[in-house]
Scaffold this active site. Structure first.
Site, PDB file in Angstrom:
ATOM      1  N   LYS A  68       0.845  -1.204   0.000  1.00  0.00           N
ATOM      2  CA  LYS A  68       0.000   0.000   0.000  1.00  0.00           C
ATOM      3  C   LYS A  68       0.878   1.251   0.000  1.00  0.00           C
ATOM      4  O   LYS A  68       2.081   1.161   0.294  1.00  0.00           O
ATOM      5  CB  LYS A  68      -0.920  -0.020   1.228  1.00  0.00           C
ATOM      6  CG  LYS A  68      -0.190  -0.016   2.559  1.00  0.00           C
ATOM      7  CD  LYS A  68      -1.105  -0.428   3.710  1.00  0.00           C
ATOM      8  CE  LYS A  68      -0.356  -0.412   5.041  1.00  0.00           C
ATOM      9  NZ  LYS A  68      -1.119  -1.067   6.117  1.00  0.00           N
ATOM     10  N   ARG A 104     -10.396  -0.059  14.518  1.00  0.00           N
ATOM     11  CA  ARG A 104     -10.198   0.569  13.219  1.00  0.00           C
ATOM     12  C   ARG A 104     -11.252  -0.066  12.329  1.00  0.00           C
ATOM     13  O   ARG A 104     -12.428   0.035  12.639  1.00  0.00           O
ATOM     14  CB  ARG A 104      -8.756   0.353  12.754  1.00  0.00           C
ATOM     15  CG  ARG A 104      -8.318   1.332  11.699  1.00  0.00           C
ATOM     16  CD  ARG A 104      -6.832   1.313  11.418  1.00  0.00           C
ATOM     17  NE  ARG A 104      -6.335   0.055  10.869  1.00  0.00           N
ATOM     18  CZ  ARG A 104      -5.126  -0.128  10.378  1.00  0.00           C
ATOM     19  NH1 ARG A 104      -4.272   0.879  10.336  1.00  0.00           N
ATOM     20  NH2 ARG A 104      -4.735  -1.284   9.906  1.00  0.00           N
ATOM     21  N   TYR A 112      14.770  29.293  11.396  1.00  0.00           N
ATOM     22  CA  TYR A 112      13.576  29.981  11.913  1.00  0.00           C
ATOM     23  C   TYR A 112      13.510  29.953  13.434  1.00  0.00           C
ATOM     24  O   TYR A 112      13.872  28.957  14.054  1.00  0.00           O
ATOM     25  CB  TYR A 112      12.310  29.312  11.374  1.00  0.00           C
ATOM     26  CG  TYR A 112      12.066  29.551   9.914  1.00  0.00           C
ATOM     27  CD1 TYR A 112      11.897  30.842   9.418  1.00  0.00           C
ATOM     28  CD2 TYR A 112      11.984  28.480   9.032  1.00  0.00           C
ATOM     29  CE1 TYR A 112      11.661  31.053   8.067  1.00  0.00           C
ATOM     30  CE2 TYR A 112      11.738  28.682   7.683  1.00  0.00           C
ATOM     31  CZ  TYR A 112      11.580  29.973   7.201  1.00  0.00           C
ATOM     32  OH  TYR A 112      11.339  30.183   5.877  1.00  0.00           O
ATOM     33  N   MET A 117      11.067  24.135   5.036  1.00  0.00           N
ATOM     34  CA  MET A 117      10.288  23.427   4.018  1.00  0.00           C
ATOM     35  C   MET A 117      11.170  22.686   3.007  1.00  0.00           C
ATOM     36  O   MET A 117      10.926  21.526   2.678  1.00  0.00           O
ATOM     37  CB  MET A 117       9.369  24.401   3.269  1.00  0.00           C
ATOM     38  CG  MET A 117       8.457  23.692   2.279  1.00  0.00           C
ATOM     39  SD  MET A 117       7.484  24.804   1.257  1.00  0.00           S
ATOM     40  CE  MET A 117       6.345  25.489   2.430  1.00  0.00           C
TER      41      MET A 117
HETATM   42  C1  LIG Z   1      -0.388  -2.016   6.827  1.00  0.00           C
HETATM   43  C2  LIG Z   1      -0.962  -3.321   7.232  1.00  0.00           C
HETATM   44  C3  LIG Z   1      -0.146  -4.464   7.324  1.00  0.00           C
HETATM   45  C4  LIG Z   1       1.360  -4.410   7.224  1.00  0.00           C
HETATM   46  O1  LIG Z   1       1.845  -3.972   8.473  1.00  0.00           O
HETATM   47  P1  LIG Z   1       3.421  -3.804   8.785  1.00  0.00           P
HETATM   48  O2  LIG Z   1       3.426  -3.382  10.204  1.00  0.00           O
HETATM   49  O3  LIG Z   1       3.906  -2.750   7.852  1.00  0.00           O
HETATM   50  O4  LIG Z   1       4.057  -5.110   8.556  1.00  0.00           O
HETATM   51  C5  LIG Z   1      -0.762  -5.688   7.548  1.00  0.00           C
HETATM   52  N1  LIG Z   1      -2.101  -5.760   7.710  1.00  0.00           N
HETATM   53  C6  LIG Z   1      -2.914  -4.680   7.666  1.00  0.00           C
HETATM   54  C7  LIG Z   1      -4.362  -4.833   7.876  1.00  0.00           C
HETATM   55  C8  LIG Z   1      -2.358  -3.419   7.448  1.00  0.00           C
HETATM   56  O5  LIG Z   1      -3.155  -2.338   7.427  1.00  0.00           O
END
Ligand SMILES: *Cc1c(COP(=O)(O)O)cnc(C)c1O
Length: 391
Positions: free
Chosen positions: A48, A147, A269, A328
């Site tokens: 992802k 979640r 800054y 930035m």
């Molecule tokens: C992002 C995610 C993972 C991968 O998690 P890592 O900690 O990066 O290994 C696995 N399962 C779900 C549902 C996730 O959202």
């Protein structure tokens, strides 16, 4: 870079302010290690957010070549981009589906939505019954994250209902651990136990609970499939333990100018950094717009939970601490202790990579490797390397 061959590039490092080098050989070796640790379970890959910022276009085919057949993305859009890269592999969409348009896109690209609620299941089932078919999905169960996912009670009820009515074809039932990076945390066992009850209700359907860290909690957590993300990319899976993964990403930025400042003057800054000695400053071309967090500032940015605030760069074989606030597009580094002439305008300074561990850089900014990685590809020219002998 010794013994590495560049196999692909995106962007021109001569004109981009910073450079991200991705070691595909290290990526594959991390996949193999996680796969070995996962025992008999299938090892999927979570790609992802453009493979955590490293470029799904190169990362995914490399993992596929290493034998990975199951990929996870967050959105249908990410899945569509992935589809031609891993033709024939299973692509799961973690955020599920919330409308008909998403269902249509997922159907077209043969993506497998991860159902996050009963409503999503009805939507997916309704979409297919209107078209006279049925397509697979996965079911997410919330065992403690709050979640996405069906509650444990909802999931058990749905398992029974679906066994009778066959509303959808569930290929995989899964859950996600909240504290897997802390092996002694009581949540791990609690979540696993709740999940066992659900997996039992689903009968023969495959189950999965382990992310990267979950793999290191031991065989009880491996089930039928593991889903590593961050550890593939070199992030440490177990907080506080030695990192068994190889670094995959090296983030470097170019030095734009070397300045000489006097004791008593201030830097950046807010004038929060007053120089305690005459100082040689390397002004480098990465700041928070490049994904280099402002919380890495050497001073003047309050952090909640950092042992030693302030990050560093690595140049000419030495550590160079950040002076004052990260801005930035630029960050100032103290190179006073590096012998004169060794660092020059145009040189690259490492922000994380083989010399500054990704997780250490993240910790000095009060953040995590995930945030560092997903941010750093934004403006960088990328190059992908593999082991081998450069010509
Ligand atoms: C992002 C995610 C993972 C991968 O998690 P890592 O900690 O990066 O290994 C696995 N399962 C779900 C549902 C996730 O959202």
């Amino acid at each position: 870079m010794r013994g590495k061959t560049i196999v692909a590039r995106s962007g021109d490092p001569r004109v981009a302010g910073n450079r991200l080098t991705i070691d595909l050989a290290a990526l594959v070796s991390n996949y193999r290690l996680l796969s070995k640790k996962s025992g008999a379970a299938k090892t999927a890959a979570v790609v992802k957010a453009d493979a955590y910022g490293l470029g799904a276009g190169q990362v995914t085919p490399a993992l596929s070549k290493a034998g990975c057949r199951h990929f996870f993305v967050a959105t249908a859009q990410e899945g569509v981009v992935l589809r031609p890269l891993v033709f024939g592999a299973e692509i799961f969409v973690l955020n599920g589906c919330t409308n008909e348009a998403e269902c249509a896109v997922m159907a077209e690209a043969h993506l497998i939505p991860v159902m996050q609620s009963r409503e999503a299941i009805w939507l997916w089932a309704g979409f297919w019954s209107a078209r006279g078919g049925r397509r697979p999905c996965a079911v997410m169960v919330d065992t403690g994250m709050n979640r996405l996912g069906l509650t444990v009670a909802e999931a058990i009820r749905f398992a029974d209902e679906n066994a009778r009515e066959h509303t959808v074809t569930a290929l995989l039932v899964m859950s996600h651990l909240a504290c897997a990076d802390e092996p002694a945390h009581p949540m791990n066992v609690q979540q696993l136990e709740s999940f066992h009850a659900v997996a039992l209700a689903f009968g023969d359907i495959e189950s999965s609970i382990a992310n990267s860290s979950g793999i290191f909690l031991g065989p009880d957590y491996h089930l039928d499939m593991t889903r590593p993300g961050i550890a593939l990319y070199g992030g440490e899976p177990v907080t506080g333990a030695e990192n068994p993964m190889q670094p995959v990403a090296t983030f470097e930025t170019r030095i734009l100018q070397i300045r000489h400042a006097r004791k008593g003057q201030t830097v950046s800054y807010g004038a929060t950094c007053t120089l305690e000695r005459d100082t040689v400053i390397a002004v480098a071309g990465a700041g928070y717009a490049d994904g280099y967090p402002r919380s890495l500032s050497g001073s003047g940015v309050r952090l909640r939970d950092v042992a030693k605030p302030g990050g560093s760069g690595f140049v000419s074989g030495q550590i160079a601490p950040i002076l004052g606030r990260v801005t930035m597009d630029m960050t100032m580094f103290d190179i006073t202790d590096i012998p004169h002439g060794q660092v020059n305008t145009g040189d690259w300074i490492e922000l994380f990579g083989p010399n500054i561990a990704l997780d250490d850089a993240a910790r000095s900014g009060g953040t995590v490797a995930y945030e560092m990685l997903t941010g750093c590809g934004r403006r960088a020219a990328k190059r992908y390397v593999e082991s081998g002998h450069s010509a």
